[in-house]
Structure formats: structure tokens, C-alpha cells
Scaffold this motif. Sequence first.
Motif, PDB file in Angstrom:
ATOM      1  N   SER A  82      -0.097  -6.059   1.783  1.00 33.84           N
ATOM      2  CA  SER A  82       0.004  -4.784   1.075  1.00 33.84           C
ATOM      3  C   SER A  82      -0.707  -3.705   1.881  1.00 33.84           C
ATOM      4  CB  SER A  82      -0.631  -4.891  -0.307  1.00 33.84           C
ATOM      5  OG  SER A  82      -2.049  -5.044  -0.185  1.00 33.84           O
ATOM      6  N   CYS A  83      -0.409  -2.451   1.593  1.00 32.85           N
ATOM      7  CA  CYS A  83      -1.088  -1.357   2.302  1.00 32.85           C
ATOM      8  C   CYS A  83      -2.601  -1.416   2.076  1.00 32.85           C
ATOM      9  CB  CYS A  83      -0.526  -0.015   1.846  1.00 32.85           C
ATOM     10  SG  CYS A  83       1.101   0.379   2.550  1.00 32.85           S
ATOM     11  N   ALA A  84      -3.014  -1.794   0.861  1.00 35.49           N
ATOM     12  CA  ALA A  84      -4.444  -1.918   0.577  1.00 35.49           C
ATOM     13  C   ALA A  84      -5.076  -3.000   1.443  1.00 35.49           C
ATOM     14  CB  ALA A  84      -4.661  -2.223  -0.901  1.00 35.49           C
ATOM     15  N   GLU A  85      -4.367  -4.106   1.643  1.00 32.13           N
ATOM     16  CA  GLU A  85      -4.888  -5.184   2.490  1.00 32.13           C
ATOM     17  C   GLU A  85      -4.939  -4.750   3.955  1.00 32.13           C
ATOM     18  OE1 GLU A  85      -3.513  -9.240   0.156  1.00 32.13           O
ATOM     19  OE2 GLU A  85      -1.964  -8.019   1.137  1.00 32.13           O
ATOM     20  N   ILE A  86      -3.957  -3.963   4.389  1.00 31.89           N
ATOM     21  CA  ILE A  86      -3.975  -3.463   5.773  1.00 31.89           C
ATOM     22  C   ILE A  86      -5.131  -2.485   5.961  1.00 31.89           C
ATOM     23  CG2 ILE A  86      -2.683  -2.217   7.552  1.00 31.89           C
ATOM     24  CD1 ILE A  86      -0.116  -3.310   6.314  1.00 31.89           C
ATOM     25  N   VAL A  87      -5.430  -1.678   4.950  1.00 32.03           N
ATOM     26  CA  VAL A  87      -6.604  -0.803   5.013  1.00 32.03           C
ATOM     27  C   VAL A  87      -7.858  -1.650   5.212  1.00 32.03           C
ATOM     28  CG1 VAL A  87      -8.090   0.749   3.681  1.00 32.03           C
ATOM     29  CG2 VAL A  87      -5.633   1.143   3.739  1.00 32.03           C
ATOM     30  N   GLY A  88      -7.907  -2.818   4.556  1.00 29.70           N
ATOM     31  CA  GLY A  88      -9.037  -3.717   4.753  1.00 29.70           C
ATOM     32  C   GLY A  88      -9.166  -4.162   6.198  1.00 29.70           C
TER      33      GLY A  88
END
Length: 347
Positions: A124-130
Motif C-alpha cells: 500500500s502507499c502507506a507501507e511504501i511511505v514506511g
Amino acid sequence: MSLLSDKSHRRYNPLLGEWVLVSPHRGKRPWQGQQEAPASNAAASYDDKCYLCPGNTRITGDTNPAYTGTYVFQNDFPALQNEGDSSADELREPDPLFHYRAVTGESRVICFSPDHSKSLPQLSCAEIVGVINTWTTQMAELAQHYQWVQVFENKGAVMGCSNPHPHGQIWAQNQLPTEAAKIDANLKAYQLKYDNNLLLDYVARELESGERLVDVNDDWVTLVPFWACWPFELMLLPRFKVEDFGQLSTAQKASLAEILKASLSRYDNLFQCSFPYSMGWRTAPFNAENNQHWQLHAVFFPPLLRSASVKKFMVGYEMLAEAQRDITPEQAAQRLRDCSTTHYLES
């Protein structure tokens, strides 16, 4: 560029100061060479034999924690070591034929996710931000001790990846490596000659042209560079002045995650496989100098040429003379633009 679409020609790479031979007419030749087994996205979320999955024991006997986001550890077989006297070779007169230099550094591994089955575009985009936040903190930590910090990922066995669990690496060293030194010199020369930043000028020209663009948002651009060497090479560039990850805002990291997910999904969709590549981030050196000539950017070098099983080989002429490619960067960009940004396994 229509005049260059079917005639052999050379293109100049201003970052490296090198030329690339483009031979678009060779794309019509029959292929009877080696074919690779296509890399599949199908995998279990956990593999009890994987050295990188949460809770598993690595070859050294160390056990991974039950991590839920990214996980970083010192490479069990590091290419760079942080002990040794880096000034030892400076005490002697250099031999013009047998000149060496000691080097110190560190090598770390970054697991992108605990999920063994998901590569970057499937997160997810949130996981990629991580992942982006991990790149940021790791670079900031290593920059306290080393001049060059290289974040990279080798994806796929065809690119030499020895473990299929989605992960990247980060190597830091006390000297500028060869490619970085070339880029530093060329960026600096351009800044002195034109009083502007080479990559900011380049992005502006590419946005104006549009023919090599793949994805664009308010902050970032992915494109097939004019001087691309690999068939579906990509460059990811900011549309604003920034030298390293530490200068990115929360919003800019979010938009970076979005464009990474979109462009890497196009990669997988191109040949309906887990698209192999070597990628890396280039940032300004951490040497306490004025590095206004630098601009943060990433490059992706994928080997696939015609299908999921036919790769580009850098041999013969490429090893002995200069890099060569068979389809034009404009043709490659169009083929990537034609692919969906929704991953084929999510459709």
C-alpha cells in the motif's frame, strides 16, 4: 525525435559524460538466444525456509524479530567493513600501475515488509511511505560517519538477488565510488557553466516535451531518460530542489510513494510478471561541502527486452566499446504509458 526512431545514432549522458549507441532497427531481428524463466508474483506470505521472514533464523544463527513494518540489520556478509586504517595508503608514494586505497564502510539489509509475497508495487502507499521513512533514517544515521550512502535494490534472480523476500540494501563508505565521482564532476561543471541545476533543467525540458514521460504528479516525475541504456530504464526525479531524503516533507514522501507504486505496477504489467531490475537512489555526498549542484533522484535498470523471458545482455560491444540499446527511449516510454497503474494481480 521522429528522425531518430529507425536510424542508428548515439546519445550523450550528461550525468556520466558517456555515450550510448541506439540501434532501433535491431528490434526486428529474430531471437534464438537464451530465455529466462519468468519471475512470478505468486508466493506465500510466509516461508519457513526464508532467511528474511519474521521470526526465522539466518545463516549466522541470528533470529529475526517478529517485525511488522520494515526491518533493518547489518548484512551477514558485508562488502564493506568498518574496521581498518583508511589513511594507511596515503603514507606511501602512489604507484601509477599498482595503486590501491583502503576503504571503510557498512552494509545493511532493509526488508520492505514482513510479507514474503509482496514486492514494492504490491504494498500500500502507506507501507511504501514506511520504506521511504526507513531510507531517510538510515541515510541520516550513516551520513554521520560516511561520505557516500547508497540505497539500492536488486529485484529478481536474473539481477543476482539471492533471496526472493522483498528487500533492498544500503552500503555506506568513506569515499565517493566511481559512478558518484563522475556524476559529482558533471553536475558541478554544468552548474558552473549554466548557473543552474542540470537535473532541474532536465526535468523542465522533459515536462515540456512529454514524449519520454511515464508518470507525473505535483512533486515527482518518472521517465525513460533520453540517454537510457537498458531497454525499459526509468529515472525518478523531483520537480523541486532537494539534495537528500532529509529535506523531504511528509506530503512529498506521500506523493513519492504514489508514483513509485504507479510506475512499478506498470513494470509488472508490461510482461505480466514480477519485473526484475536494479534500482538505486543518488543523493548529495555527505561531505560538509556546498552540494547545490546535486539533486536527489533514483534510477531503475531492468534487463528484460522483448518479453518476460528474453533479457538484454551487456556483452561484446557493450563491454569493449560503449553501451547499446535496441529500442528508442521514446518507444519504451510509450509502451510503459500504455500499461495500467493498477497491478495486474489486483485487477
